[in-house]
Design a protein around this motif. Sequence first.
Motif, PDB file in Angstrom:
ATOM      1  N   THR A 181      -7.778   4.756   3.127  1.00 37.08           N
ATOM      2  CA  THR A 181      -6.966   3.625   3.601  1.00 37.08           C
ATOM      3  C   THR A 181      -5.518   3.783   3.148  1.00 37.08           C
ATOM      4  O   THR A 181      -4.587   3.672   3.954  1.00 37.08           O
ATOM      5  N   LEU A 227       0.845  -1.211   0.000  1.00 35.26           N
ATOM      6  CA  LEU A 227       0.000   0.000   0.000  1.00 35.26           C
ATOM      7  C   LEU A 227       0.875   1.253   0.000  1.00 35.26           C
ATOM      8  O   LEU A 227       0.399   2.375  -0.047  1.00 35.26           O
ATOM      9  N   PRO A 235      -1.054  -7.349   1.488  1.00 35.51           N
ATOM     10  CA  PRO A 235      -2.255  -6.576   1.151  1.00 35.51           C
ATOM     11  C   PRO A 235      -3.222  -7.370   0.265  1.00 35.51           C
ATOM     12  O   PRO A 235      -4.425  -7.291   0.429  1.00 35.51           O
ATOM     13  N   ALA A 240      -2.112   4.440   5.317  1.00 39.93           N
ATOM     14  CA  ALA A 240      -1.009   3.471   5.188  1.00 39.93           C
ATOM     15  C   ALA A 240       0.318   4.171   4.920  1.00 39.93           C
ATOM     16  O   ALA A 240       1.387   3.656   5.258  1.00 39.93           O
ATOM     17  N   ALA A 278      -6.804  -3.633   6.693  1.00 37.45           N
ATOM     18  CA  ALA A 278      -5.519  -2.935   6.510  1.00 37.45           C
ATOM     19  C   ALA A 278      -5.045  -2.347   7.838  1.00 37.45           C
ATOM     20  O   ALA A 278      -3.879  -2.485   8.204  1.00 37.45           O
ATOM     21  N   GLN A 328     -10.482  -1.480   4.624  1.00 30.40           N
ATOM     22  CA  GLN A 328      -9.946  -0.442   5.535  1.00 30.40           C
ATOM     23  C   GLN A 328      -9.726  -1.043   6.922  1.00 30.40           C
ATOM     24  O   GLN A 328      -8.714  -0.797   7.578  1.00 30.40           O
ATOM     25  N   TYR A 372      -1.161  -1.889   8.035  1.00 33.46           N
ATOM     26  CA  TYR A 372      -0.937  -1.541   6.630  1.00 33.46           C
ATOM     27  C   TYR A 372       0.245  -2.305   6.028  1.00 33.46           C
ATOM     28  O   TYR A 372       0.874  -1.846   5.089  1.00 33.46           O
TER      29      TYR A 372
END
Lengths: 76, 76, 76, 76, 76, 76
Positions: C66, C9, D14, C70, D68, D65, D73
């Motif tokens: 998001t 991310l 991810p 991140a 994560a 979201q 993240y």
Amino acid sequence: MADTWLPSLVTDSPEEGFALAVKISRNSVKVTQPDAETRQKLRPDYADDADSLIAVSQVIAINFQTVAAANGYWRG
Amino acid sequence: MADTWLPSLVTDSPEEGFALAVKISRNSVKVTQPDAETRQKLRPDYADDADSLIAVSQVIAINFQTVAAANGYWRG
Amino acid sequence: MADTWLPSLVTDSPEEGFALAVKISRNSVKVTQPDAETRQKLRPDYADDADSLIAVSQVIAINFQTVAAANGYWRG
Amino acid sequence: MADTWLPSLVTDSPEEGFALAVKISRNSVKVTQPDAETRQKLRPDYADDADSLIAVSQVIAINFQTVAAANGYWRG
Amino acid sequence: MADTWLPSLVTDSPEEGFALAVKISRNSVKVTQPDAETRQKLRPDYADDADSLIAVSQVIAINFQTVAAANGYWRG
Amino acid sequence: MADTWLPSLVTDSPEEGFALAVKISRNSVKVTQPDAETRQKLRPDYADDADSLIAVSQVIAINFQTVAAANGYWRG
């Protein structure tokens, strides 16, 4: 400095924070539809419609979430 | 370096942060519908419709939440 | 290792972060409707419709929120 | 211990996190409409409809979201 | 102390957390429409409708995000 | 000091927090449509409609997320 409609996110109380969230929400409509007369003409479409009123409440809820976080949830 | 439309999320004030949130929201439409003429043709469909204006306000509210967090809520 | 469409991310800039949010949003449609031809056939339904474009922008706004978190809002 | 469909929110990447968000989203439909046959019958209604696909993407975005954040993240 | 339907947001696992998010979501409908018979009559309207099922999933996703944060994402 | 409807976001329990989220949600409708008679006339439109009830639940979910964060998720 030109007058600013949003000088700060800090408010003295949750109630003022809620009022600011309403102001931010209304300004989002204004910035998309600057013509006051058009906005006024549209009022019955949302103010007298349950689903529209619920949708407005959702916008206020998101902006209130932002303002509340900005104020540390007024936990002083 | 090619010109970037989003060099930073940092702004000097909440009002500038709100303007950036509006810019990000509009860019989301642009990236999905790149044709300016089509976007312009669609304007009456949302700018003169209460529910559409409310939906636009919701997108701005989410992006403003992101920009506000990025700026520590301008509590500098 | 099989090629991954979402290795990280982390991006270098907000603009790249926004592009990643668009990619994640589009991938959500792909994972729900894997058939490219169907997706292409549906394009006029959303790309030429104000409310659909606004709804797409909302998905991008949530994914951008998001990605921005991140990346620590790219505050370096 | 009975088999659990959601033992953890932690994933290695991810991409796996996105797949988990899709799983959580689909499970929300399952918990509301447990009958697989009904869900299958409804598939054309959303899989071939632009607005429904966008709405599904929004649910995935919110769950992604959450996942994560749960994984820091994936910044290792 | 009168019996409380929401004594805590803490759960032992993500799966229990998801179940709590579903409970909170259903309670939101109950608090708005307290009449069980009416709610039961409305079930076909959402349980057999793709868009309604997606909208329910969105409410669950937001409540699950709250419960997951409350539990530190069960990273114990 | 004039009576305030939102003196604090702090509550003793998640259940009280949920009730406060409902109160904030309802106040959002009130601030947009101040006329009680109109609001009462609209009740059947949302209280007997599945999609409207789901939309109300979403507003409550967002406000509950705010109140829960404000209370440190009542983790004492």
